[in-house]
Motif scaffolding. Structure first.
Motif, PDB file in Angstrom:
ATOM      1  N   LYS A  28       0.831  -1.220   0.000  1.00 39.81           N
ATOM      2  CA  LYS A  28       0.000   0.000   0.000  1.00 39.81           C
ATOM      3  C   LYS A  28       0.866   1.271   0.000  1.00 39.81           C
ATOM      4  O   LYS A  28       0.585   2.209  -0.734  1.00 39.81           O
ATOM      5  CB  LYS A  28      -0.946   0.021   1.213  1.00 39.81           C
ATOM      6  N   ASP A  47      -0.094   5.282   8.715  1.00 42.15           N
ATOM      7  CA  ASP A  47       0.780   4.866   9.821  1.00 42.15           C
ATOM      8  C   ASP A  47       1.827   5.949  10.119  1.00 42.15           C
ATOM      9  O   ASP A  47       2.139   6.213  11.281  1.00 42.15           O
ATOM     10  CB  ASP A  47       1.486   3.540   9.499  1.00 42.15           C
ATOM     11  N   ARG A  71      -6.978   1.578  17.183  1.00 41.42           N
ATOM     12  CA  ARG A  71      -8.049   1.673  16.161  1.00 41.42           C
ATOM     13  C   ARG A  71      -8.854   2.973  16.323  1.00 41.42           C
ATOM     14  O   ARG A  71      -9.259   3.572  15.334  1.00 41.42           O
ATOM     15  CB  ARG A  71      -9.024   0.489  16.260  1.00 41.42           C
ATOM     16  N   GLY A  93      -3.316  -1.835   7.542  1.00 44.54           N
ATOM     17  CA  GLY A  93      -4.137  -2.969   7.098  1.00 44.54           C
ATOM     18  C   GLY A  93      -5.460  -3.173   7.822  1.00 44.54           C
ATOM     19  O   GLY A  93      -6.384  -3.781   7.284  1.00 44.54           O
ATOM     20  N   ARG A 131       5.857  -5.344  12.396  1.00 43.80           N
ATOM     21  CA  ARG A 131       4.403  -5.442  12.547  1.00 43.80           C
ATOM     22  C   ARG A 131       4.033  -6.239  13.784  1.00 43.80           C
ATOM     23  O   ARG A 131       4.232  -7.458  13.835  1.00 43.80           O
ATOM     24  CB  ARG A 131       3.800  -6.089  11.306  1.00 43.80           C
ATOM     25  N   ARG A 150     -10.753 -10.818   7.050  1.00 42.25           N
ATOM     26  CA  ARG A 150     -10.927  -9.459   6.531  1.00 42.25           C
ATOM     27  C   ARG A 150     -11.447  -9.392   5.097  1.00 42.25           C
ATOM     28  O   ARG A 150     -11.864  -8.319   4.658  1.00 42.25           O
ATOM     29  CB  ARG A 150      -9.574  -8.731   6.609  1.00 42.25           C
TER      30      ARG A 150
HETATM   31  C1  S3P Z   1      -2.091  -3.468  10.943  1.00 45.82           C
HETATM   32  C2  S3P Z   1      -1.330  -3.089   9.878  1.00 45.82           C
HETATM   33  C3  S3P Z   1      -0.179  -2.176  10.004  1.00 45.82           C
HETATM   34  C4  S3P Z   1      -0.353  -1.251  11.212  1.00 45.82           C
HETATM   35  C5  S3P Z   1      -0.641  -2.049  12.461  1.00 45.82           C
HETATM   36  C6  S3P Z   1      -1.883  -2.942  12.308  1.00 45.82           C
HETATM   37  C7  S3P Z   1      -3.221  -4.421  10.702  1.00 45.82           C
HETATM   38  O1  S3P Z   1      -0.072  -1.387   8.822  1.00 45.82           O
HETATM   39  O2  S3P Z   1      -1.365  -0.314  11.003  1.00 45.82           O
HETATM   40  O3  S3P Z   1       0.494  -2.815  12.727  1.00 45.82           O
HETATM   41  O4  S3P Z   1      -4.081  -4.569  11.597  1.00 45.82           O
HETATM   42  O5  S3P Z   1      -3.278  -5.038   9.610  1.00 45.82           O
HETATM   43  P1  S3P Z   1       0.445  -1.968   7.381  1.00 45.82           P
HETATM   44  O6  S3P Z   1      -0.724  -2.616   6.715  1.00 45.82           O
HETATM   45  O7  S3P Z   1       0.861  -0.725   6.663  1.00 45.82           O
HETATM   46  O8  S3P Z   1       1.559  -2.894   7.667  1.00 45.82           O
END
Ligand code: S3P
Length: 185
Positions: A28, A47, A71, A93, A131, A150
């Motif tokens: 992304k 992020d 969140r 994500g 992550r 998801r």
């Molecule tokens: C998450 C994805 C991460 C980040 C966090 C949670 C998720 O972003 O926001 O660690 O729940 O899928 P990326 O998708 O940019 O890695």
């Protein structure tokens, strides 16, 4: 490949921001940055915006305050981002899985689900240990579970783009074509 002139005309037709959604490792941020460059639009990574606002990385916020607070903050931040100028926004994500965030994004933006196989995702996410959700004994199994959980949420995005093992520039071109079609609907 679309000519620069055709791409410019596409940019002029955009009235809403473009928001990229999809699982960790799908590209992304990288695709978003390149797409923004191709469309001559600003790029924001949600992020990184969390990091700017909180003074910690998104992963640190996640680990310090837990997923629920992360969140809540993410939802407020994404809401602010889509109110801004037309641009390209890469979300974390999990953002689009939150029903309120999803509804807001589908109303205020053009949402694009970037999708790839578990093999591609696990190969890419294994390169960096950034992550929190994948810091466990079975990151591939976690990705598979998250993909299954998801998928119905991601499938509500306006546009679905599959990214294979090919380069990010192929994905950018596929998005341009899909955006053009979407704007004609
Ligand atoms: C998450 C994805 C991460 C980040 C966090 C949670 C998720 O972003 O926001 O660690 O729940 O899928 P990326 O998708 O940019 O890695």
């Amino acid at each position: 490949m679309y000519s620069p002139h055709t791409v410019q005309q596409l940019t002029e037709r955009l009235e809403k921001p473009i928001v990229l959604v999809g699982l960790m490792g799908v590209g992304k941020s990288t695709v978003g940055r390149r797409l923004a460059r191709r469309l001559d639009l600003p790029f924001v990574d949600s992020d990184s915006a969390i990091e700017d606002a909180a003074g910690f990385t998104a992963a640190e916020v996640f680990e310090k305050y837990g997923e629920k607070d992360f969140r809540d903050g993410e939802r407020r931040l994404v809401a602010r981002l889509v109110e801004g100028r037309v641009g390209v926004i890469a979300t974390g994500g999990g953002a689009f899985v939150d029903p309120r965030t999803r509804e807001l994004l589908n109303a205020r933006a053009i949402t694009i689900w970037l999708d790839a196989s578990i093999d591609v995702l696990s190969e890419r996410t294994a390169r960096r240990d950034t992550r929190p959700l994948l810091r466990n004994a079975d990151p591939r199994g976690t990705l598979k579970r998250l993909a299954d959980e998801r998928r119905p949420s991601y499938a509500e995005a306006h546009i679905h783009i599959r990214s294979g093992s090919g380069g990010h520039s192929e994905v950018v071109e596929a998005i341009i074509v899909a955006l053009d079609q979407h704007l004609r609907q």
